[in-house]
Design an enzyme around this catalytic site. Sequence first.
Site, mmCIF file in Angstrom:
data_model
loop_
_atom_site.group_PDB
_atom_site.id
_atom_site.type_symbol
_atom_site.label_atom_id
_atom_site.label_comp_id
_atom_site.label_asym_id
_atom_site.label_seq_id
_atom_site.Cartn_x
_atom_site.Cartn_y
_atom_site.Cartn_z
ATOM 1 C CG HIS A 1 26.717 76.843 25.901
ATOM 2 N ND1 HIS A 1 26.713 76.900 24.737
ATOM 3 C CD2 HIS A 1 27.307 77.888 26.825
ATOM 4 C CE1 HIS A 1 28.271 77.164 24.135
ATOM 5 N NE2 HIS A 1 28.181 77.668 25.853
ATOM 6 C CG HIS B 1 31.940 78.965 29.097
ATOM 7 N ND1 HIS B 1 32.108 78.361 28.807
ATOM 8 C CD2 HIS B 1 30.817 78.869 27.968
ATOM 9 C CE1 HIS B 1 32.303 77.762 27.575
ATOM 10 N NE2 HIS B 1 31.107 78.223 27.674
ATOM 11 C CG HIS C 1 31.654 77.298 22.000
ATOM 12 N ND1 HIS C 1 31.878 75.794 23.686
ATOM 13 C CD2 HIS C 1 31.555 77.796 23.487
ATOM 14 C CE1 HIS C 1 31.461 76.171 24.631
ATOM 15 N NE2 HIS C 1 30.827 77.667 24.455
ATOM 16 C CD GLU D 1 30.403 81.837 20.365
ATOM 17 O OE1 GLU D 1 30.974 81.256 20.782
ATOM 18 O OE2 GLU D 1 29.835 83.046 21.597
ATOM 19 C CG ASP E 1 26.979 80.747 26.092
ATOM 20 O OD1 ASP E 1 28.713 80.432 27.015
ATOM 21 O OD2 ASP E 1 27.717 81.783 25.369
ATOM 22 C CG ASP E 2 29.763 83.040 29.599
ATOM 23 O OD1 ASP E 2 30.360 82.089 29.999
ATOM 24 O OD2 ASP E 2 29.808 83.330 28.396
HETATM 25 N N1 ADE Z 1 34.347 80.994 27.030
HETATM 26 C C1 ADE Z 1 33.086 81.211 27.728
HETATM 27 N N2 ADE Z 1 32.005 81.687 27.019
HETATM 28 C C2 ADE Z 1 32.394 81.223 25.801
HETATM 29 C C3 ADE Z 1 32.140 82.022 24.620
HETATM 30 N N3 ADE Z 1 30.187 82.192 24.325
HETATM 31 N N4 ADE Z 1 32.037 81.809 23.161
HETATM 32 C C4 ADE Z 1 33.324 80.756 23.502
HETATM 33 N N5 ADE Z 1 34.047 80.431 24.356
HETATM 34 C C5 ADE Z 1 33.705 80.674 25.967
HETATM 35 ZN ZN ZN Z 2 29.351 78.737 25.437
#
Ligand code: ADE
Ligand code: ZN
Length: 324
Positions: free
Chosen positions: A17, A19, A196, A199, A277-278
């Site tokens: 996971h 991006h 997703h 969340e 994630d990011d």
């Molecule tokens: N796009 C990038 N990161 C995300 C996240 N945590 N939740 C939903 N969309 C995303």
């Molecule tokens: Zn994500």
Amino acid sequence: MTDYRAIVQELPKAELHIHIEGSLEPDMMFDLAQRNRVSLPYDNVEAVRQAYDFTCLEDFLGLYYAGMQVLREESDFHDLADAYFRRAEADHVTHIEYFFDPQAHLDRGVPIGTIMGGLMRATREARERGIEVSIILCFLRHLTEREAFQALEKTAEYHTEFIAVGLDSSEVGNPPSKFERVFAAARDLGFKLVAHAGEEGPPEYVWEALDVLGVDRIDHGNRALEDDALVARLRRDQVPLTVCPLSNLKLAVVDSLSAHPIKRMLDHGLLATVNSDDPAYFGGYVNDNYVRTARALDLTETELAILAENSFAAAFLGDATAGR
Ligand code: ADE
Ligand code: ZN
């Protein structure tokens, strides 16, 4: 005191996971802005970091989509992915399945060949260095189902490069069921499916991802713990959850890491995994996620080993060198 950093470094891990656009570090954002003559609403790299003070997913997404405007050329997509792969390799990640958001680039006029040319070159080079890498095409859920179908069509030439399709962006108000038909089409094309869910969205969205979309994995899934029947279902089917602790902290999905549900997920017998994630936006790559969560929750060495093993159990292993 337990040396979590050394324990985690030692463990081979899969990251499922991430991006790729969320691995755009402020330094690279500035360099690419200059290279491509894109103006940024920040004076310097420090100002970018200061802007990363989110209170929810929506806050973050605004900056995430703004940041990726600097990605224009094939080499930009290559350099972005290459930097992430090298960072992951340093963390002893041996298998990667990464998301990208084609609509966010196509809609601002970047040709699909430019995006895929860069990503595929970096992916090929990483495979040559010995790690397994697969690509997941994500649909933006704040856009329409029709637009998702168009994204599937516009990427047709590259479908063999993708292992799965996913669903990301603004969750609340955009339930998985909105994309029922496009996910059915993707399944017919042979893609694995992920989404997703849970969340920020309610447990009902996790049910829909499972029962309406038929996903193979849930990305996040935190709020599933609010529903005992859902927990029982996730345990029974060993549905993988790709959990992202530092993301959850930065986006205020949890108040503190010591309140993070990942240990409860393990206690319930769920197939939870740790992911970044990011990472450029949330203050840590995958090992930082393991280590900071372990410290906050007093995880045992065995629990850390289970989380790392889960990451491979949850992966779409197989011939990752060929996409599908
Ligand atoms: N796009 C990038 N990161 C995300 C996240 N945590 N939740 C939903 N969309 C995303
Ligand atoms: Zn994500």
